[in-house]
Design a protein around this motif. Sequence first.
Motif, PDB file in Angstrom:
ATOM      1  N   ILE A  22       0.858  -1.210   0.068  1.00 28.14           N
ATOM      2  CA  ILE A  22       0.036  -0.146   0.102  1.00 28.14           C
ATOM      3  C   ILE A  22       0.909   1.266   0.219  1.00 28.14           C
ATOM      4  O   ILE A  22       0.442   2.235  -0.499  1.00 28.14           O
ATOM      5  N   GLY A  27     -10.212   6.478   4.609  1.00 24.89           N
ATOM      6  CA  GLY A  27      -9.558   6.293   3.172  1.00 24.89           C
ATOM      7  C   GLY A  27      -9.798   4.733   2.879  1.00 24.89           C
ATOM      8  O   GLY A  27      -9.573   4.208   1.885  1.00 24.89           O
ATOM      9  N   MET A  28     -10.400   3.844   3.643  1.00 17.75           N
ATOM     10  CA  MET A  28     -10.797   2.475   3.624  1.00 17.75           C
ATOM     11  C   MET A  28     -12.068   2.445   3.042  1.00 17.75           C
ATOM     12  O   MET A  28     -12.491   1.255   2.782  1.00 17.75           O
ATOM     13  N   THR A  34     -14.760   3.716   0.062  1.00 15.31           N
ATOM     14  CA  THR A  34     -14.718   4.185  -1.549  1.00 15.31           C
ATOM     15  C   THR A  34     -16.358   4.935  -1.660  1.00 15.31           C
ATOM     16  O   THR A  34     -17.285   4.274  -1.414  1.00 15.31           O
ATOM     17  N   SER A  66     -12.319  -1.657  -1.761  1.00 17.29           N
ATOM     18  CA  SER A  66     -11.466  -1.363  -0.774  1.00 17.29           C
ATOM     19  C   SER A  66     -10.203  -0.742  -0.939  1.00 17.29           C
ATOM     20  O   SER A  66      -9.692  -0.834  -2.534  1.00 17.29           O
ATOM     21  N   HIS A  67      -9.438  -0.302  -0.086  1.00 21.60           N
ATOM     22  CA  HIS A  67      -8.195   0.408  -0.416  1.00 21.60           C
ATOM     23  C   HIS A  67      -7.118  -0.775  -0.733  1.00 21.60           C
ATOM     24  O   HIS A  67      -5.926  -0.348  -1.247  1.00 21.60           O
ATOM     25  N   HIS A 105      -6.331  -3.333  -2.953  1.00 17.49           N
ATOM     26  CA  HIS A 105      -6.732  -3.630  -4.534  1.00 17.49           C
ATOM     27  C   HIS A 105      -7.047  -5.454  -4.447  1.00 17.49           C
ATOM     28  O   HIS A 105      -6.156  -6.091  -4.024  1.00 17.49           O
ATOM     29  N   SER A 121     -15.748  -1.389   0.278  1.00 14.07           N
ATOM     30  CA  SER A 121     -15.044  -0.969   1.396  1.00 14.07           C
ATOM     31  C   SER A 121     -13.914  -1.966   1.889  1.00 14.07           C
ATOM     32  O   SER A 121     -14.248  -3.049   1.495  1.00 14.07           O
ATOM     33  N   HIS A 122     -13.214  -1.669   2.968  1.00 13.46           N
ATOM     34  CA  HIS A 122     -12.485  -2.722   3.689  1.00 13.46           C
ATOM     35  C   HIS A 122     -12.963  -3.575   4.739  1.00 13.46           C
ATOM     36  O   HIS A 122     -12.576  -4.494   5.370  1.00 13.46           O
TER      37      HIS A 122
END
Length: 283
Positions: free
Chosen positions: A142, A170-171, A173, A227-228, A230, A256-257
């Motif tokens: 990351i 940031g986790m 979208t 998710s952050h 990929h 999301s995560h």
Amino acid sequence: MQELITTDGARLAYQDTGGEGVPLVMLHGWGQTQAMFRHQIEGLAPGRRVVTVDFRGHGRSGRPRHGYRIARLSRDVLELVDHLGLDRFDALGWSMGVSVWWSFIDQYGTGRIRRFVAVDQPAAVAAVPWMTEREQRESGAIFDVSGLLYLGAALAGPEGDAVLADFVRGMFTGEPDPEVLAFVAEEIRSTPAYAGVPLLFDHCAQDWRDVLPRIDVPTLVIGCEGSHVHPDAQRFVAERIPGARLHVFASDVASSHFPFLENPPAFNAVVEKFLAEERATGA
């Protein structure tokens, strides 16, 4: 909520629902808590025995001044399953919880694990200098080491709360469900910087690629398009664990995560199907 005192004096808060069949032990991610799995405790098969725990420094567990490294957390998990007398169990990890299971497997083997579910964790979080650019990309790194150092310093600094809030945002979208975002942001505040920062550094500095081929139990790898992390990072993990399956949630299912919070029915259905398959065969 029940408690266990580890061999080095840390107090761990855990929940054991009881129930029949093979227990499912679920491990949460960095800065989060076992409450992340609030929709799985009862949302999986009725009567399934589910065990969750707050890592040291997290949630309702104690906050000692020692032990904030992945290897120690995996020892804590070993002591918990020993305490509960679990000779055979299913293991699910999400985010850093996957790394804790990888450390557990690396040190103690897979002899007690029946089935393994790895949710949204790269094989290497930080792009360490001795990895080629291709390896960094494939493993799902990351950020680079300098970015990790910067993040740690910022989290430990006077603006740590704001940095933490941005980190959580940031986790996700797009526009997340306000209730889900608020819940995650609140839970992560339970971990003090003196615990969270060194643990984050240790977690992100690990490279688990050599462990993956040695995982010899049925494995499901779960990713999420929103998710952050990929989805290609999850494909990489699934390709290197012998016989592993991959499930990637489309962004219109979860973005999301945190797919288990965003869309519990979809997440639970995927996990339960995987766990039930071998149970149905009597294995």
